[in-house]
Each structure stands twice: as structure tokens, then as C-alpha cells.
Write an enzyme that holds these catalytic residues in place. Structure first.
Site, PDB file in Angstrom:
ATOM      1  N   PRO A  12       0.869  -1.241  -0.185  1.00 16.24           N
ATOM      2  CG  PRO A  12      -0.208  -1.038   2.032  1.00 16.24           C
ATOM      3  CD  PRO A  12       0.371  -1.942   1.340  1.00 16.24           C
ATOM      4  CG  ASN A  13      -0.288   4.425   1.520  1.00 21.64           C
ATOM      5  OD1 ASN A  13      -1.073   4.898   1.008  1.00 21.64           O
ATOM      6  ND2 ASN A  13      -0.100   3.594   2.677  1.00 21.64           N
ATOM      7  NE  ARG A  20       3.783   6.614   1.552  1.00 20.09           N
ATOM      8  CZ  ARG A  20       4.287   5.505   2.057  1.00 20.09           C
ATOM      9  NH1 ARG A  20       4.811   4.236   0.806  1.00 20.09           N
ATOM     10  NH2 ARG A  20       4.350   4.908   3.125  1.00 20.09           N
ATOM     11  CE1 TYR A  25       9.331   4.894   2.992  1.00 13.47           C
ATOM     12  CE2 TYR A  25       7.642   6.528   2.754  1.00 13.47           C
ATOM     13  CZ  TYR A  25       7.990   5.438   3.692  1.00 13.47           C
ATOM     14  OH  TYR A  25       7.634   5.025   4.625  1.00 13.47           O
ATOM     15  CG  ASN A  77       8.400  -1.987   0.079  1.00 11.64           C
ATOM     16  OD1 ASN A  77       7.855  -2.305   1.245  1.00 11.64           O
ATOM     17  ND2 ASN A  77       8.927  -1.016  -0.278  1.00 11.64           N
ATOM     18  CB  ALA A  80       1.916   0.137   6.388  1.00 13.45           C
ATOM     19  CG  HIS A  83       5.490  -2.195  10.176  1.00 16.17           C
ATOM     20  ND1 HIS A  83       6.872  -2.542  10.083  1.00 16.17           N
ATOM     21  CD2 HIS A  83       5.480  -1.146   9.019  1.00 16.17           C
ATOM     22  CE1 HIS A  83       7.349  -1.779   9.205  1.00 16.17           C
ATOM     23  NE2 HIS A  83       6.622  -1.048   8.588  1.00 16.17           N
ATOM     24  CG  ASP A  90      -0.519 -17.279   8.256  1.00 22.01           C
ATOM     25  OD1 ASP A  90       0.573 -17.223   8.642  1.00 22.01           O
ATOM     26  OD2 ASP A  90      -1.710 -16.962   8.818  1.00 22.01           O
ATOM     27  CD  GLU A 101      10.595  -7.578   5.420  1.00 25.15           C
ATOM     28  OE1 GLU A 101      10.315  -8.791   5.988  1.00 25.15           O
ATOM     29  OE2 GLU A 101      10.278  -6.491   6.188  1.00 25.15           O
ATOM     30  CG  HIS A 103      11.354  -2.493   4.096  1.00 19.45           C
ATOM     31  ND1 HIS A 103      10.302  -2.478   4.333  1.00 19.45           N
ATOM     32  CD2 HIS A 103      11.897  -3.436   4.797  1.00 19.45           C
ATOM     33  CE1 HIS A 103       9.773  -3.371   4.775  1.00 19.45           C
ATOM     34  NE2 HIS A 103      10.528  -4.234   5.280  1.00 19.45           N
ATOM     35  CG  LEU A 104      11.577   2.144  -1.364  1.00 18.57           C
ATOM     36  CD1 LEU A 104      10.302   3.169  -1.652  1.00 18.57           C
ATOM     37  CD2 LEU A 104      12.611   2.649  -2.569  1.00 18.57           C
ATOM     38  CB  SER A 105      12.934   4.000   4.720  1.00 15.78           C
ATOM     39  OG  SER A 105      12.093   3.240   5.128  1.00 15.78           O
ATOM     40  NE  ARG A 110      10.924   5.864   8.191  1.00 18.10           N
ATOM     41  CZ  ARG A 110       9.773   5.727   7.497  1.00 18.10           C
ATOM     42  NH1 ARG A 110       9.705   4.801   6.578  1.00 18.10           N
ATOM     43  NH2 ARG A 110       8.939   6.510   7.545  1.00 18.10           N
ATOM     44  NE  ARG A 114       7.367   4.402   9.691  1.00 18.90           N
ATOM     45  CZ  ARG A 114       6.387   4.330   8.984  1.00 18.90           C
ATOM     46  NH1 ARG A 114       5.890   3.345   8.186  1.00 18.90           N
ATOM     47  NH2 ARG A 114       5.599   5.513   9.080  1.00 18.90           N
TER      48      ARG A 114
HETATM   49  C1  DQA Z   1       8.400   0.822   3.676  1.00 17.11           C
HETATM   50  C2  DQA Z   1       8.603   1.170   5.068  1.00 17.11           C
HETATM   51  C3  DQA Z   1       7.276   0.950   5.717  1.00 17.11           C
HETATM   52  O1  DQA Z   1       7.426   1.120   7.004  1.00 17.11           O
HETATM   53  C4  DQA Z   1       5.964   1.965   5.302  1.00 17.11           C
HETATM   54  O2  DQA Z   1       4.910   1.630   5.997  1.00 17.11           O
HETATM   55  C5  DQA Z   1       6.074   1.835   3.764  1.00 17.11           C
HETATM   56  C6  DQA Z   1       7.316   1.814   2.876  1.00 17.11           C
HETATM   57  C7  DQA Z   1       9.731   1.003   2.936  1.00 17.11           C
HETATM   58  O3  DQA Z   1       9.980   0.986   1.670  1.00 17.11           O
HETATM   59  O4  DQA Z   1      10.733   1.882   3.504  1.00 17.11           O
HETATM   60  O5  DQA Z   1       5.119   2.112   3.022  1.00 17.11           O
HETATM   61  O6  DQA Z   1       8.239  -0.575   3.458  1.00 17.11           O
END
Ligand code: DQA
Length: 150
Positions: A12-13, A20, A25, A77, A80, A83, A90, A101, A103-105, A110, A114
Site C-alpha cells: 500500500p501507498n 510521497r 522514499y 515490499n 505498512a 508491520h 501466511d 523482503e 524496503h526503500l527506507s 525509524r 516500523r
Molecule cells: C516501507 C517502510 C514501511 O514502514 C512503510 O509503511 C512503507 C514503505 C519502505 O519501503 O521503506 O510504506 O516499506
């Protein structure tokens, strides 16, 4: 030898990337990241499909479909849902497809909420904090792992 078949999943997002919270990011859009992944997949001689959803159930169903399609590995990725989502954990474990897995950040420097991932201990590896390069490095590592496992 069959080309590895890889699925990249974006949670999501992540459709908002580019505008964003660029301090977390970066400036690249999701299309930029997918184009970079497609180029890397070509270089690595593997097939790549991508999918983004803001809905947990759609991501779960895409993982189920991946098993039917014979996908060899997933980079995800979960955003959210990293977490919160027992359902994604599952689905990945239930389908038995190795995944990395992404993550950009750097989620570990953080907010405390997270810093916990419900997926990480089931992942082949985790790449975080390197911006768009996190995805590229995850793809390289996953493909190397799959080729070595054959
Ligand atoms: C994220 C880190 C997550 O905590 C956050 O909710 C995201 C992006 C990242 O790519 O750094 O939406 O997965």
C-alpha cells in the site's frame, strides 16, 4: 535451464512514490522502479512480473496465483503490511515460494512500530535503506540463490 520466473510485489501507498515523503522514499516513481527492475531482470536473464495493491487481500490472492503460475521467487515490499499482516506472512509461507523482503527506507532507524517485521524471519533475506537500489539488490540476490539451488 529454465529462466527464473520472478514476481515483484508492492504494497500500500507505494503507488504514490515520487511525491510521497521523498525524504524517506526518494524521488523515483513506482514506474521508474519497475522499469529499473525490468532492465535488471533482462540483464539477469529472468522473467519478471510486477503488481501493486493497496489492499491486503489482493496481495494475498496475487501470491496464491503465483504458486499456480509456477513463480520461482518473490521480491516484496509489503510497506505498512510489513508491520501488521499475519495474512501476508501466511500466504507466503503457505505457497512456499522463497521471497526477499525489500524496503526503500531503513526501517530499523525509524519509529519503533516500523522496526518489527512479521515477515523477515521467514524471508530468504531483507534489503532495506538503500532506496530504489534495495529492489535491484534483492532481485540479484534472489536470482543468484535460485540458480545456486538448482
Ligand atoms: C516501507 C517502510 C514501511 O514502514 C512503510 O509503511 C512503507 C514503505 C519502505 O519501503 O521503506 O510504506 O516499506
Amino acid at each position: 535451464m529454465k529462466r527464473p520466473n520472478i514476481l515483484a510485489l508492492h504494497g500500500p501507498n507505494l503507488n504514490l512514490l515520487g511525491t510521497r515523503e521523498p525524504e524517506h522514499y526518494g524521488q523515483q516513481t513506482l514506474d521508474d522502479i519497475n522499469a529499473m527492475l525490468a532492465a535488471e531482470a533482462e540483464r539477469l536473464d529472468c522473467d519478471l512480473a510486477t503488481f501493486q495493491s493497496n489492499h491486503e487481500g489482493e496481495l494475498v490472492e496475487r501470491i496464491h496465483a503465483a504458486r499456480e503460475e509456477g513463480v520461482d521467487g518473490i521480491i516484496i515490499n509489503p510497506a505498512a503490511y510489513t508491520h501488521t499482516s499475519v495474512a501476508l506472512r501466511d500466504a507466503l509461507l503457505g505457497c512456499g515460494i522463497p521471497f526477499v523482503e525489500v524496503h526503500l527506507s531503513n526501517i530499523h532507524r525509524r519509529e519503533s512500530f516500523r522496526q518489527r517485521s512479521l515477515l523477515a524471519d521467514a524471508a530468504l533475506g531483507v534489503v532495506a535503506g538503500l532506496g530504489a537500489a534495495s529492489y535491484r539488490l534483492a532481485l540479484i540476490g534472489l536470482v543468484e540463490h535460485l540458480r545456486a539451488a538448482r
